[in-house]
Write a protein that holds these residues in place. Sequence first.
Motif, PDB file in Angstrom:
ATOM      1  N   HIS A   1      26.406 -19.393 -78.616  1.00  0.00           N
ATOM      2  CA  HIS A   1      26.670 -18.691 -79.866  1.00  0.00           C
ATOM      3  C   HIS A   1      27.756 -17.651 -79.616  1.00  0.00           C
ATOM      4  O   HIS A   1      27.723 -16.939 -78.604  1.00  0.00           O
ATOM      5  CB  HIS A   1      25.408 -18.006 -80.382  1.00  0.00           C
ATOM      6  N   VAL A   2      28.694 -17.558 -80.556  1.00  0.00           N
ATOM      7  CA  VAL A   2      29.808 -16.633 -80.380  1.00  0.00           C
ATOM      8  C   VAL A   2      30.146 -15.941 -81.696  1.00  0.00           C
ATOM      9  O   VAL A   2      29.820 -16.436 -82.781  1.00  0.00           O
ATOM     10  CB  VAL A   2      31.085 -17.354 -79.864  1.00  0.00           C
TER      11      VAL A   2
ATOM     12  N   GLY B   1      29.551 -18.477 -84.982  1.00  0.00           N
ATOM     13  CA  GLY B   1      29.473 -19.925 -84.867  1.00  0.00           C
ATOM     14  C   GLY B   1      28.942 -20.370 -83.524  1.00  0.00           C
ATOM     15  O   GLY B   1      28.479 -19.564 -82.706  1.00  0.00           O
ATOM     16  N   VAL B   2      29.022 -21.674 -83.319  1.00  0.00           N
ATOM     17  CA  VAL B   2      28.503 -22.315 -82.113  1.00  0.00           C
ATOM     18  C   VAL B   2      29.641 -23.065 -81.436  1.00  0.00           C
ATOM     19  O   VAL B   2      30.407 -23.782 -82.101  1.00  0.00           O
ATOM     20  CB  VAL B   2      27.358 -23.288 -82.469  1.00  0.00           C
TER      21      VAL B   2
ATOM     22  N   LEU C   1      27.994 -10.388 -89.263  1.00  0.00           N
ATOM     23  CA  LEU C   1      28.285  -8.997 -89.619  1.00  0.00           C
ATOM     24  C   LEU C   1      28.761  -8.178 -88.424  1.00  0.00           C
ATOM     25  O   LEU C   1      29.040  -6.984 -88.552  1.00  0.00           O
ATOM     26  CB  LEU C   1      27.051  -8.319 -90.234  1.00  0.00           C
ATOM     27  N   LEU C   2      28.871  -8.827 -87.273  1.00  0.00           N
ATOM     28  CA  LEU C   2      29.283  -8.104 -86.076  1.00  0.00           C
ATOM     29  C   LEU C   2      30.706  -7.569 -86.210  1.00  0.00           C
ATOM     30  O   LEU C   2      31.009  -6.458 -85.758  1.00  0.00           O
ATOM     31  CB  LEU C   2      29.154  -9.026 -84.857  1.00  0.00           C
ATOM     32  N   GLU C   3      31.585  -8.336 -86.880  1.00  0.00           N
ATOM     33  CA  GLU C   3      32.970  -7.878 -87.033  1.00  0.00           C
ATOM     34  C   GLU C   3      33.051  -6.577 -87.828  1.00  0.00           C
ATOM     35  O   GLU C   3      33.622  -5.586 -87.340  1.00  0.00           O
ATOM     36  CB  GLU C   3      33.817  -8.990 -87.669  1.00  0.00           C
TER      37      GLU C   3
ATOM     38  N   PRO D   1      20.170 -13.868 -84.907  1.00  0.00           N
ATOM     39  CA  PRO D   1      20.443 -14.937 -85.871  1.00  0.00           C
ATOM     40  C   PRO D   1      21.932 -14.994 -86.217  1.00  0.00           C
ATOM     41  O   PRO D   1      22.600 -13.956 -86.317  1.00  0.00           O
ATOM     42  CB  PRO D   1      19.595 -14.561 -87.086  1.00  0.00           C
ATOM     43  N   LEU D   2      22.433 -16.202 -86.425  1.00  0.00           N
ATOM     44  CA  LEU D   2      23.861 -16.366 -86.653  1.00  0.00           C
ATOM     45  C   LEU D   2      24.326 -15.727 -87.957  1.00  0.00           C
ATOM     46  O   LEU D   2      25.487 -15.321 -88.064  1.00  0.00           O
ATOM     47  CB  LEU D   2      24.230 -17.856 -86.623  1.00  0.00           C
TER      48      LEU D   2
END
Length: 361
Positions: A95-96, A78-79, A159-161, A153-154
């Motif tokens: 962005h986080v 999200g932002v 999918l980072l988790e 891209p957000l």
Amino acid sequence: MSTMRAARFHAQKDIRVDEVPVPTPGNGQVLIDVAWCGICGTDLHEYLEGPIFIPQCGHPHPISGEEPPVVMGHEFSGVVAALGEGVTDLEVGDHVVIEPYIIRPDVNTGPNSKTYHLSQDMNFIGLGGHGGGLAEKIAVDRRWAHKISKDVPLDEAALLEPLTVGFHAVERSDVQHGDVALIGGAGPIGLLTAAVLKAQGVTVVMSELSALRRQKAIESGVADHAFDPRETDVVEEVKKLTDGRGADVAFECTSVQVVLDTLMDAVRPRGVIVVVSIWGHRSDFDIHKLVMKEIDLRGTIAYVNNHPATIELLESGKIDLKPFITGRTGLDGLVDEGFDTLIHRNETAVKILVSPSGEGL
């Protein structure tokens, strides 16, 4: 009071899109506009069999104090929309991604801790309370919000988790550059674990029933070989690839007994097997074989101070997450489109993302 839409777990097979209050960031918190949230296998288990991580009605979680209905979703990006008092190292618009832990405040979660994810009553945002990614906004403690480059891209950032789950599993394996790894199961976690392994110079072999997922593994470049265990003797193929030695490491990503048995046969003497999947039942494997081959069987759960290194790996361009996004929907399609596909036609999909606001669709 302003409201927002959120998907909340009320009971088994009862998830509703409700109007709930928009959270306000407290001291040391950040307010996030959720961009994308992935549907996790854990969410499916909660829907079909829960509550599991979600607290039982009448038994509030000891840290969050919450019980159903609770907002779901723990794989999200999200932002930053607003900063709570005391937060000075993030800016609105950053962005986080979220490390979605619910952990007692007296637990050491500093950069050198390797055990906070194993602490008493640990749970996850989006399961145990504290909001979730299947809502338009969420307020989280600054500790759990990780800044990520706007070049990522957000949707991919969501999918980072699960990628970090794979990163921690690989870390637990002590795999070395040039080793051969066998992965049982090419679902999202198996594929993302493979992506981390390839980025570290490991030869990856996958065993998977789904033709689509085997194809994804090869086309995305995260696997060197992908076999259908119904048609191929995976153990013999691994031995051929390793001059009869066997795989150096293996990752169990299915919670299926026959897969674990295959890994036991396929690893070399003194090989390492990492159990990544969540087993809802007892396993019954040949412990004599474990003894006679001196196999090292290890568990892994989630991640612990792995997000910074995983983010760095993604930002470096060594991993491409685009191929694993196979569907998108909004909150209204969460169950009928998202859950239904992953429960009844999971061989046709890898990761389905939800846009809580609908802006990403």
